[in-house]
Design a protein around this motif. Sequence first.
Motif, PDB file in Angstrom:
ATOM      1  N   ILE A 197      24.269   3.668  -8.565  1.00 35.05           N
ATOM      2  CA  ILE A 197      23.470   4.231  -7.480  1.00 35.05           C
ATOM      3  C   ILE A 197      21.999   3.831  -7.579  1.00 35.05           C
ATOM      4  O   ILE A 197      21.168   4.343  -6.864  1.00 35.05           O
ATOM      5  N   GLU A 200      19.696   2.837  -4.501  1.00 35.63           N
ATOM      6  CA  GLU A 200      19.300   3.774  -3.451  1.00 35.63           C
ATOM      7  C   GLU A 200      17.793   3.717  -3.259  1.00 35.63           C
ATOM      8  O   GLU A 200      17.042   3.702  -4.217  1.00 35.63           O
ATOM      9  N   ILE A 201      17.377   3.715  -2.017  1.00 39.15           N
ATOM     10  CA  ILE A 201      15.937   3.644  -1.751  1.00 39.15           C
ATOM     11  C   ILE A 201      15.361   5.040  -1.666  1.00 39.15           C
ATOM     12  O   ILE A 201      15.919   5.920  -1.012  1.00 39.15           O
ATOM     13  N   ASP A 202      14.236   5.251  -2.311  1.00 38.18           N
ATOM     14  CA  ASP A 202      13.509   6.500  -2.189  1.00 38.18           C
ATOM     15  C   ASP A 202      12.500   6.326  -1.061  1.00 38.18           C
ATOM     16  O   ASP A 202      11.469   5.690  -1.216  1.00 38.18           O
ATOM     17  N   TRP A 203      12.839   6.887   0.104  1.00 40.08           N
ATOM     18  CA  TRP A 203      12.031   6.643   1.306  1.00 40.08           C
ATOM     19  C   TRP A 203      10.687   7.356   1.243  1.00 40.08           C
ATOM     20  O   TRP A 203       9.832   7.149   2.083  1.00 40.08           O
ATOM     21  N   PHE A 204      10.542   8.227   0.242  1.00 41.49           N
ATOM     22  CA  PHE A 204       9.299   9.002   0.158  1.00 41.49           C
ATOM     23  C   PHE A 204       8.313   8.371  -0.822  1.00 41.49           C
ATOM     24  O   PHE A 204       7.142   8.696  -0.830  1.00 41.49           O
ATOM     25  N   GLU A 206       5.664   6.221  -2.591  1.00 41.11           N
ATOM     26  CA  GLU A 206       4.522   5.466  -2.063  1.00 41.11           C
ATOM     27  C   GLU A 206       4.715   3.956  -2.236  1.00 41.11           C
ATOM     28  O   GLU A 206       4.444   3.181  -1.325  1.00 41.11           O
ATOM     29  N   GLU A 208       7.357   2.309  -2.219  1.00 39.90           N
ATOM     30  CA  GLU A 208       8.383   1.759  -1.336  1.00 39.90           C
ATOM     31  C   GLU A 208       7.910   1.699   0.115  1.00 39.90           C
ATOM     32  O   GLU A 208       8.414   0.927   0.916  1.00 39.90           O
ATOM     33  N   MET A 209       6.956   2.558   0.449  1.00 47.04           N
ATOM     34  CA  MET A 209       6.540   2.654   1.853  1.00 47.04           C
ATOM     35  C   MET A 209       5.805   1.390   2.302  1.00 47.04           C
ATOM     36  O   MET A 209       5.264   0.679   1.475  1.00 47.04           O
ATOM     37  N   PRO A 210       5.777   1.153   3.584  1.00 46.44           N
ATOM     38  CA  PRO A 210       5.106  -0.052   4.092  1.00 46.44           C
ATOM     39  C   PRO A 210       3.653  -0.154   3.619  1.00 46.44           C
ATOM     40  O   PRO A 210       3.015   0.865   3.442  1.00 46.44           O
TER      41      PRO A 210
END
Lengths: 210, 210
Positions: A197, A200-204, A206, A208-210
């Motif tokens: 696993i 899995e991307i942690d969308w929250f 920092e 990972e964020m654009p």
Amino acid sequence: MTILLRLAAPLQSWGVGSKFDRRGTERVPTKSGVIGLCAAAIGISRENKEKIHELSSLKFGVRVDRPGVLLRDYHTAKSGKTAYVTNRYYLADAKFTAGLEGVEALLHDIDAALRRPAFPLFLGRRSCPPEGKVALGIVKESLLDALRTDAGWEYISYDGDGVYLVRDVPVSFSQIRREYGFRCVEQISAEKQIGEIEDEIDWFKESEMP
Amino acid sequence: MYISRIELDATRRETLRALASPSVLHGALERCFDGERRHPLWRIDMLCGKVYLLIVSAVPPNLLSIKRQFCLPESAGETRDYTPVLTRIHEDDAMRFRLLANPVHRFIENGVKKIVAHQTPEHQRGWLRSKAQKCGFSLQDGAFDAVSEGWKRFRKADGSFVEIKTVAFEGVLTVTDATILRDALTDGIGRAKAYGCGLLTLARGNANEQ
């Protein structure tokens, strides 16, 4: 000596304790279901207790290749003038490999019969015909060794010395009086890869964020 | 704009009830903001087996009531300024995305307006493609998919019954109009936004690897 069976279908249903209008299914094929399938293939009559005893004395195990999804069928039935609702449960899109270990001659009979069955085969319930071929042939290994191949599987449930009792050893399939005995079930799980696993991307996060 | 996240305690009865009926979470979220109604976007995310509530809102939420009802005592929740992230989005950027949406189509049958959920993956992908044009991004065939789907069926406090189809989309998108996409990120995409649908999240991730 072990004979292997491929149990895959859009729908399967393996009931043990079903009563009245709620017809359940186990998460894995039952011994009575698989023995019944073999008996149907050979063409044994429902009342032939001796032959069924011979079949059910084989050691049974089943490997879960794909657990499938539990499906509830809303089903209406009619008896005389009264209509009533029944709930029937199925495993959708599941795939299992079942194994039977025992005397070689009997296994050969089953193998030949599965390829040219005397009665139509189905997985637990008449409305669940198997997909693809059922007979996978006979192998030299013991039941557990035969099931424990390195392919992706979830767990194996087999006739062992476990404390978990299931009442699904067929004694008689007679339509007048069905009889089942108990068997002990043991389970082994596949060792899961914990790294699975990780992607899995942690969308929250920092970073990972654009 | 602000993005917040808090881990939920999925062993609590209140949490399970809230997860099953999004109107409970909707109500709890309304209480996180003072004054006028803000209509925050939210989504339930799973990461490494943990359940998170993700929120995008115009003002920072006061997560205290959420925390009291649905969380472990030690989970504090985090809030981060989302505006710098939004301003970093530019045309022709390729990014990984996740969207939980309620894809539907509207039509008139015998003079009655109807709204029906898209059921097949093709229709669901088609729905997202048509939304993409209006939301400032483009999608390539094969670079995105509907990865899971489910139903939310629950009763609201007033007794009315709500049934929502949820579809999770994941993949890679390309920004075509950064201004419109920013609006889509803060206002949401599609219907059922009060019930945890429509929140789009982006990640740099490894978009090029896909």
